[in-house]
Design a protein around this motif. Structure first.
Motif, mmCIF file in Angstrom:
data_model
loop_
_atom_site.group_PDB
_atom_site.id
_atom_site.type_symbol
_atom_site.label_atom_id
_atom_site.label_comp_id
_atom_site.label_asym_id
_atom_site.label_seq_id
_atom_site.Cartn_x
_atom_site.Cartn_y
_atom_site.Cartn_z
ATOM 1 N N ASN A 83 0.673 -1.253 0.002
ATOM 2 C CA ASN A 83 0.011 0.203 -0.032
ATOM 3 C C ASN A 83 0.797 1.290 0.056
ATOM 4 O OD1 ASN A 83 -2.442 -1.661 0.204
ATOM 5 N ND2 ASN A 83 -2.188 -1.605 2.380
ATOM 6 N N ASP A 84 0.264 2.450 -0.428
ATOM 7 C CA ASP A 84 0.894 3.628 -0.216
ATOM 8 C C ASP A 84 1.409 3.720 1.214
ATOM 9 O OD1 ASP A 84 0.156 3.973 -2.730
ATOM 10 O OD2 ASP A 84 -1.352 5.452 -2.482
ATOM 11 N N VAL A 85 2.473 4.693 1.358
ATOM 12 C CA VAL A 85 3.229 4.509 2.734
ATOM 13 C C VAL A 85 3.669 6.137 2.802
ATOM 14 C CG1 VAL A 85 5.485 4.125 1.832
ATOM 15 C CG2 VAL A 85 4.943 3.635 4.173
ATOM 16 N N THR A 86 3.893 6.527 4.103
ATOM 17 C CA THR A 86 4.284 7.963 4.358
ATOM 18 C C THR A 86 5.473 7.808 5.281
ATOM 19 O OG1 THR A 86 2.043 8.760 4.514
ATOM 20 C CG2 THR A 86 3.772 9.979 5.747
ATOM 21 N N LEU A 87 6.562 8.702 4.838
ATOM 22 C CA LEU A 87 7.745 8.565 5.608
ATOM 23 C C LEU A 87 8.071 9.890 6.143
ATOM 24 C CD1 LEU A 87 10.259 6.350 5.716
ATOM 25 C CD2 LEU A 87 11.324 8.062 4.308
ATOM 26 N N THR A 88 8.199 10.039 7.418
ATOM 27 C CA THR A 88 8.406 11.018 8.149
ATOM 28 C C THR A 88 9.976 11.604 8.272
ATOM 29 O OG1 THR A 88 6.374 10.929 9.565
ATOM 30 C CG2 THR A 88 7.967 12.519 10.288
ATOM 31 N N PHE A 89 10.139 12.769 7.669
ATOM 32 C CA PHE A 89 11.673 12.997 7.491
ATOM 33 C C PHE A 89 11.856 14.361 8.198
ATOM 34 C CE2 PHE A 89 14.783 15.553 4.974
ATOM 35 C CZ PHE A 89 15.760 14.851 5.408
ATOM 36 N N PHE A 106 13.681 10.725 -5.411
ATOM 37 C CA PHE A 106 13.705 9.190 -4.680
ATOM 38 C C PHE A 106 12.233 8.782 -4.762
ATOM 39 C CE2 PHE A 106 12.721 6.793 -0.697
ATOM 40 C CZ PHE A 106 13.776 5.870 -0.826
ATOM 41 N N ILE A 107 11.486 9.692 -4.819
ATOM 42 C CA ILE A 107 10.045 9.146 -4.778
ATOM 43 C C ILE A 107 9.761 8.422 -6.297
ATOM 44 C CG2 ILE A 107 7.446 9.758 -5.150
ATOM 45 C CD1 ILE A 107 8.046 11.885 -2.858
ATOM 46 N N GLU A 108 10.074 9.228 -7.223
ATOM 47 C CA GLU A 108 9.964 8.578 -8.763
ATOM 48 C C GLU A 108 10.868 7.151 -8.614
ATOM 49 O OE1 GLU A 108 11.028 9.793 -13.144
ATOM 50 O OE2 GLU A 108 11.336 11.250 -11.415
ATOM 51 N N HIS A 114 9.644 -0.227 -7.279
ATOM 52 C CA HIS A 114 8.648 -1.096 -6.334
ATOM 53 C C HIS A 114 7.221 -0.943 -6.464
ATOM 54 C CE1 HIS A 114 12.321 -1.934 -3.841
ATOM 55 N NE2 HIS A 114 12.619 -0.895 -4.143
ATOM 56 N N ASN A 115 6.718 0.077 -7.476
ATOM 57 C CA ASN A 115 5.340 0.096 -7.760
ATOM 58 C C ASN A 115 4.752 0.504 -6.365
ATOM 59 O OD1 ASN A 115 3.259 0.554 -9.461
ATOM 60 N ND2 ASN A 115 2.538 -1.713 -9.173
ATOM 61 N N GLN A 116 5.234 1.463 -5.481
ATOM 62 C CA GLN A 116 4.481 1.922 -4.354
ATOM 63 C C GLN A 116 4.613 3.564 -4.207
ATOM 64 O OE1 GLN A 116 6.580 0.539 -0.562
ATOM 65 N NE2 GLN A 116 4.589 0.243 0.265
ATOM 66 N N ASN A 117 3.661 3.861 -3.797
ATOM 67 C CA ASN A 117 3.874 5.505 -3.931
ATOM 68 C C ASN A 117 4.093 6.009 -2.247
ATOM 69 O OD1 ASN A 117 2.904 5.936 -6.408
ATOM 70 N ND2 ASN A 117 0.668 5.364 -5.479
ATOM 71 N N ILE A 118 5.200 6.661 -2.246
ATOM 72 C CA ILE A 118 5.626 7.329 -1.061
ATOM 73 C C ILE A 118 5.398 8.804 -0.974
ATOM 74 C CG2 ILE A 118 7.750 7.916 0.599
ATOM 75 C CD1 ILE A 118 9.160 5.679 -1.044
ATOM 76 N N THR A 119 4.787 9.146 0.258
ATOM 77 C CA THR A 119 4.300 10.598 0.734
ATOM 78 C C THR A 119 5.421 10.805 1.717
ATOM 79 O OG1 THR A 119 2.040 10.397 0.202
ATOM 80 C CG2 THR A 119 2.558 12.208 1.714
ATOM 81 N N PHE A 120 6.077 11.974 1.577
ATOM 82 C CA PHE A 120 6.950 12.476 2.483
ATOM 83 C C PHE A 120 6.349 13.719 3.510
ATOM 84 C CE2 PHE A 120 10.317 10.279 0.354
ATOM 85 C CZ PHE A 120 11.388 10.408 1.341
#
Length: 391
Positions: A83-89, A106-108, A114-120
Motif C-alpha cells: 500500500n501507499d506509505v508515508t515517511l516522516t523526515f 527518490f519518490i520517482e 517497487h510500484n509503491q507510492n511514498i508521501t514524505f
C-alpha cells in the motif's frame, strides 16, 4: 549491522522456528485424527448415510481446528506493505531547498522499482529544536541534523541504536560545509577575518547555540580560530566573549539569522554556513562574504530512527532513502545549493567552485561532541558564563 537489527533478526528466526514446529505438530495431529476416523468408518460402515453425514461434519471441524490458519508464515514484521506509505523526515532549516529537489527524485525511483507510492511528511527547523521534537513524540523515520551531538541525544533517549555512524557511508556524514562571515556591501567595517568580530562597534548576528546546530558550529569556529593559532583557552574565552558581547540578538535558527540580517537589515556581519551564503547568492540576493582561512569542517549526519521505523514498518524505505542521499545525483543537488560534496566523483566535478582553506579542523580536534557539550553548552558551562557576563 546494529544491535537493534540483530535483535530483530534473532526474534524473527525464533518466530520462524516455533512456527515450523507448531505446523509440524498440527499436521501430525491432523493425520492421526484422520486415520482414527477412517478406521472407525471402516468398522462401522453399516451406520448409514445419516451417520456418515455427521462424521463428515466432524471431520471438517477437526481438520479446520488443526489448520495453522492464524500463523503468519512470512516471519517478517518489517516487510514493506504494497500500500501507499508515508515517511516522516526531519531536518535542520537550511537543508530545505536541497530536499525540494532530492525527495521527488527518490519518490520517482522508488515508484519505478517497487510500484509503491511514498508521501514524505517533511519538517525543517533548528537542529536542536528538531531533536527535542523527536524526543517529545514527533515520529520521524529519518533525521538529517546539523551535528552528531543531536544524533547522540536520540541514542541516549532510546530512539537510535548505538553505532548509527557505521550504518551509512562516510561515518553517516551526508553533507558538509564551512563557516562564513557575511558583510555589508563595500565592507564598511573592514572585516577580513574572525579577529575583526571582537572589535568595538561591530554588530554580530548569529543564532542561539541552545536551539541551533549552526550556532554551535559558529561558536566552535570562533573558539578554534584562537586555539588553532597556538593561543591558550583563556585567550579563546576572552575573544569569544567579546564577539558575543557584540551580538545583541540570538535568533532561534540559522535561517532566522539570515532573515534578520538580509530582510530586516540588522547587524554588520552575519555568521552562517558557507552553503547558506551560496544559496542566497544563487537566489538573487546581493551578498558579500568571507570564508576565513582557519575554519571548522561542519559535518552534518543522517540516521534512521530505529524505534520509529520498526514501529511503522518503514525501515527498508528509510534505509533506501539514506542510501540515495549518497548517490552522485543527490550529492550534485546538495552541491548546487552550496554544500561541499562527500562523494569523490562530485568532488572532482566541482573543483574550483569552493575556495581552498589553509587550516580546517574538526569537532574531534576540540575533544569530540560529548566533551564539547559538557565543556561549552551544558547548563552552567562556558557559553552560559559568557552570556552571564553580557547581562
Amino acid at each position: 549491522m546494529n544491535q537493534g537489527q540483530r535483535t530483530f533478526k534473532s526474534r524473527r528466526y525464533l518466530t520462524e522456528l516455533v512456527q515450523t514446529y507448531i505446523v509440524k505438530a498440527l499436521y501430525a495431529a491432523r493425520q492421526w485424527r484422520i486415520q482414527l476416523i477412517r478406521n472407525w468408518l471402516y468398522k462401522y460402515s453399516s451406520l448409514g448415510v445419516t451417520s456418515l453425514f455427521f462424521v463428515g461434519v466432524s471431520l471438517s471441524v477437526v481438520m479446520a481446528a488443526c489448520s495453522p490458519r492464524d500463523i503468519n508464515n512470512t516471519g517478517n514484521t518489517g516487510a514493506i506493505s504494497q500500500n501507499d506509505v508515508t515517511l516522516t523526515f526531519v531536518s535542520y532549516s537550511v537543508t530545505s531547498a536541497a530536499y525540494q529537489q532530492i525527495i521527488p527524485k527518490f519518490i520517482e525511483q522508488w515508484k519505478k522499482e517497487h510500484n509503491q507510492n511514498i508521501t514524505f511528511n517533511q519538517s525543517y527547523d533548528g537542529s536542536g529544536s528538531q531533536t527535542l521534537a523527536v524526543i517529545d513524540g514527533k515520529e520521524a523515520d529519518v533525521v538529517h541534523l546539523s551535528l552528531a551531538l543531536d544524533i547522540n541525544k536520540l541514542v541516549q533517549a532510546g530512539f537510535i541504536q548505538p553505532g548509527w555512524e557505521k550504518e551509512a557511508p562516510n561515518n553517516a556524514i551526508v553533507t558538509k560545509s564551512l563557516d562564513a562571515i557575511a558583510i555589508r556591501e563595500g565592507n564598511p567595517k573592514n572585516i577580513k577575518t574572525w579577529a575583526d568580530l571582537a572589535r568595538d562597534g561591530v554588530n554580530v548576528v548569529t543564532p542561539d547555540p541552545r536551539t541551533s546546530g549552526g550556532a554551535r558550529w559558529n561558536f566552535l569556529s570562533l573558539w578554534g580560530s584562537v586555539i588553532k593559532t597556538g593561543k591558550n583557552e583563556n585567550q579563546a574565552m576572552d575573544f569569544t566573549s567579546k564577539v558575543y558581547n557584540n551580538a545583541p540578538l540570538l535568533p532561534k535558527t540559522a535561517r532566522n539569522a539570515s532573515e534578520l540580517f538580509f530582510n530586516d537589515n540588522q547587524g554588520d556581519v552575519l555568521l552562517n554556513y558557507e552553503n547558506e551564503m551560496i544559496l542566497l547568492a544563487k537566489n538573487g540576493k546581493k551578498i558579500s562574504y568571507i570564508v576565513p582561512d582557519i575554519n571548522i569542517s561542519i559535518d552534518n549526519p543522517v540516521a534512521v530512527i530505529d524505534k520509529n521505523v520498526d514501529k511503522h514498518g518503514t525501515r527498508p524505505i528509510a534505509e533506501a532513502f539514506i542510501k540515495f542521499l549518497y548517490t552522485p545525483e543527490s550529492q550534485r543537488e546538495f552541491t548546487k545549493l552550496g554544500f561541499r560534496p562527500v562523494d569523490l566523483t562530485v568532488t572532482k566535478e566541482t573543483e574550483g567552485k569552493f575556495p581552498k582553506i589553509k587550516t580546517i579542523f574538526k569537532a574531534q580536534d576540540l575533544g569530540g561532541w560529548d566533551e564539547i557539550q559538557k565543556k561549552f553548552f551544558d547548563e552552567g558551562a562556558i557559553f552560559d558564563k559568557i552570556r552571564a557576563k553580557k547581562s
